[in-house]
Design an enzyme around this catalytic site. Structure first.
Site, PDB file in Angstrom:
ATOM      1  N   SER A  21       0.731  -1.341  -0.105  1.00 13.86           N
ATOM      2  CA  SER A  21       0.019   0.088   0.130  1.00 13.86           C
ATOM      3  C   SER A  21       0.999   1.122  -0.130  1.00 13.86           C
ATOM      4  O   SER A  21       0.242   2.377  -0.312  1.00 13.86           O
ATOM      5  CB  SER A  21      -1.039  -0.027   1.112  1.00 13.86           C
ATOM      6  OG  SER A  21      -0.206  -0.176   2.427  1.00 13.86           O
ATOM      7  N   ASP A  80      -4.310   5.894  11.429  1.00 18.87           N
ATOM      8  CA  ASP A  80      -3.334   5.525  10.215  1.00 18.87           C
ATOM      9  C   ASP A  80      -2.022   6.510  10.301  1.00 18.87           C
ATOM     10  O   ASP A  80      -2.110   7.624   9.802  1.00 18.87           O
ATOM     11  CB  ASP A  80      -3.934   5.553   8.821  1.00 18.87           C
ATOM     12  CG  ASP A  80      -2.985   5.070   7.555  1.00 18.87           C
ATOM     13  OD1 ASP A  80      -1.675   4.960   8.205  1.00 18.87           O
ATOM     14  OD2 ASP A  80      -3.344   5.024   6.645  1.00 18.87           O
ATOM     15  N   HIS A  83       0.414   5.578   6.361  1.00 16.04           N
ATOM     16  CA  HIS A  83       0.227   6.065   5.030  1.00 16.04           C
ATOM     17  C   HIS A  83       0.533   7.779   5.051  1.00 16.04           C
ATOM     18  O   HIS A  83       0.624   8.075   6.002  1.00 16.04           O
ATOM     19  CB  HIS A  83      -0.885   5.642   4.388  1.00 16.04           C
ATOM     20  CG  HIS A  83      -0.970   4.167   4.170  1.00 16.04           C
ATOM     21  ND1 HIS A  83      -1.813   3.294   5.195  1.00 16.04           N
ATOM     22  CD2 HIS A  83      -0.499   3.509   3.454  1.00 16.04           C
ATOM     23  CE1 HIS A  83      -1.320   2.172   4.717  1.00 16.04           C
ATOM     24  NE2 HIS A  83      -0.751   2.261   3.657  1.00 16.04           N
TER      25      HIS A  83
END
Ligand SMILES: *[C@@H]1O[C@H](CO)[C@@H](O)[C@H](O)[C@H]1NC(C)=O
Ligand SMILES: *[C@@H]1O[C@H](CO)[C@@H](O)[C@H](O)[C@H]1NC(C)=O
Ligand SMILES: *[C@@H]1O[C@H](CO)[C@@H](O)[C@H](O)[C@H]1NC(C)=O
Length: 441
Positions: free
Chosen positions: A161, A416, A419
């Site tokens: 990702s 998160d 990311h």
């Protein structure tokens, strides 16, 4: 939330409190249940670090950024025949009033969980920084130059990702000049996609291959508690397409922290975080290195004897550290609003080690690949580990979901801190990528 996990995340110590011995290996990282986050990765450490004494050398060096990176730079320079060129990994973040080139309105391909503005992130200071290399300038991203450079070519992103995050940044940056058309999609959650920029016959694609080598994700079958990695075979999903790629960006890392069983030559080599199995715990550092050796060997071993075999640029984006400061599911897990200043933040042993393995394997493969291909294959590291480390402010945090505090501040909220928001710091990775492609042409 699972009951067997130790919800104790990876603390980031200040240099002064850094433990002297860092002979940990991957043995102390485990994962939260993935289904919770749909973000594919989530490293945390066990409460009781298991010290592995075998091959790990005693590391007593200062964890400060300049010294840890200096070691890596030494490696690069020693092997680099193309000497005076800018080292983009050496620099600092400086305030910049220009602001981002795109936003969630102007760019339609941002993954939901990374569209921080649209999800109500209130502060915007994180958008007003640019990377200033210490010995050169990094030009602002120029989408038209980039598109000219990839005209009639195929640029593929291969990895997890984080690869996708970088690809989506690039699509947004390029779409300011030319809208991409999605021409192919396959797999759940858009794991394999391809776009064409028609004015340029330029193709950009993404391949979901979080190990680069052949692997079975534990989510592939119920009851599977470990990923399975076959370290001596490249993942066919990218390898079978390699001939049709002119430029490849590999970006992996965090998935290697998951519990796994490793195979080599059809035998079990060992495992990571598998107390219930009768396999040797071998951590993931050596495994990570083997995965890159296999990958870069496949890249180099294409048939270069034909004069028609075209030139290829292979880029490895180095490991991007996470920035959890508290429990991952509590308010304020990555609350910083500004980059770290030079020297303010030491690099964790694991982050430094992952980066070092990548840089070393790239350097080793680069000279071999250049020789084998008569100079037609170039392999380079896009060394972003320090750039990333210094940007605790660039993650979605709770804004991975829309308006997380619409009903007031909640104690429990998923974050998160791995990311990057789009737009955000990762746009700089692509500014550097553009310079690398310019240099290659
Ligand atoms: C988003 O970008 C577009 C085009 O550059 C601009 O017109 C618009 O004002 C921006 N929106 C926000 C919220 O910044
Ligand atoms: C268009 O790009 C592809 C690579 O993606 C290339 O193989 C093909 O030759 C290009 N077409 C033209 C007309 O140049
Ligand atoms: C685990 O492996 C060792 C060495 O191969 C063997 O002696 C032992 O019987 C095994 N234990 C189990 C529970 O399989």
């Amino acid at each position: 939330m699972g009951t067997t996990n130790h919800h104790h995340h990876h603390h980031h110590h200040q240099p002064t409190t850094f433990p002297i011995k860092k002979l940990i290996t991957g043995a102390l990282y485990t994962l939260l249940p993935l289904a919770l986050l749909h973000v594919y990765l989530f490293p945390i450490s066990l409460k009781q670090p298991k010290l592995i004494t075998s091959t790990q050398s005693q590391k007593t060096s200062s964890p400060s950024i300049p010294s840890s990176l200096a070691a890596g730079e030494g490696v690069e320079h020693r092997h680099s025949p193309r000497s005076p060129r800018c080292d983009y990994s050496d620099g600092r973040w400086v305030p910049d009033s220009r602001g981002p080139r795109y936003n969630g309105t102007s760019c339609s391909t941002i993954k939901d969980g990374q569209n921080c503005m649209a999800h109500g992130r209130p502060d915007t200071g994180y958008l007003y920084w640019r990377w200033q290399p210490n010995h050169c300038q990094l030009p602002a991203f120029d989408p038209v130059s980039f598109l000219h450079l990839i005209q009639n070519k195929h640029l593929a992103f291969v990895g997890d990702s984080m690869a996708r995050n970088q690809l989506e940044s690039l699509l947004c940056l390029l779409s300011a000049a030319s809208p991409p058309e999605l021409v192919y999609r396959d797999g759940q959650e858009n794991k394999f996609r391809r776009w064409v920029f028609h004015g340029y016959n330029a193709t950009v694609s993404i391949f979901w291959c979080p190990f680069l080598v052949k692997g079975i994700e534990k989510s592939a079958a119920p009851g599977l508690n470990h990923n399975k990695l076959y370290l001596d075979s490249a993942d066919d999903r990218w390898a079978s397409e390699l001939d049709r790629m002119d430029m490849v960006v590999f970006s992996v890392g965090h998935w290697f922290l998951h519990p796994a069983i490793y195979y080599e030559n059809e035998l079990v080599l060992g495992c990571h975080h598998c107390p219930e199995l009768n396999h040797t715990e071998i951590g993931f550092f050596d495994v990570f290195r083997k995965a890159f050796k296999t990958t870069l060997k496949v890249v180099s071993s294409q048939d270069w004897s034909s004069p028609a075999s075209s030139e290829k640029l292979v880029v490895v984006t180095t490991f991007s550290p996470a920035h959890f400061e508290g429990e991952w599911d509590k308010f304020g897990a990555c609350p910083k609003k500004k980059p770290y200043k030079e020297g303010e933040k030491g690099m964790e042993y694991m982050d430094a080690e992952m980066r070092k393995i990548e840089v070393e394997e790239v350097e080793a493969a680069a000279s071999k690949g250049a020789a084998k291909s008569g100079g037609r294959l170039r392999i380079e590291a896009l060394d972003v580990t320090k750039l990333a480390l210094l940007r605790p402010d660039g993650h979605p945090g709770p804004y991975m979901y829309p308006n997380p505090f619409a009903d007031g501040i909640k104690e429990k909220v998923q974050n998160d801190c791995v990311h990057w928001c789009l737009p955000g710091p990762i746009d700089t990775w692509n500014e550097i990528l553009l310079e690398m492609i310019k240099r290659w042409k």
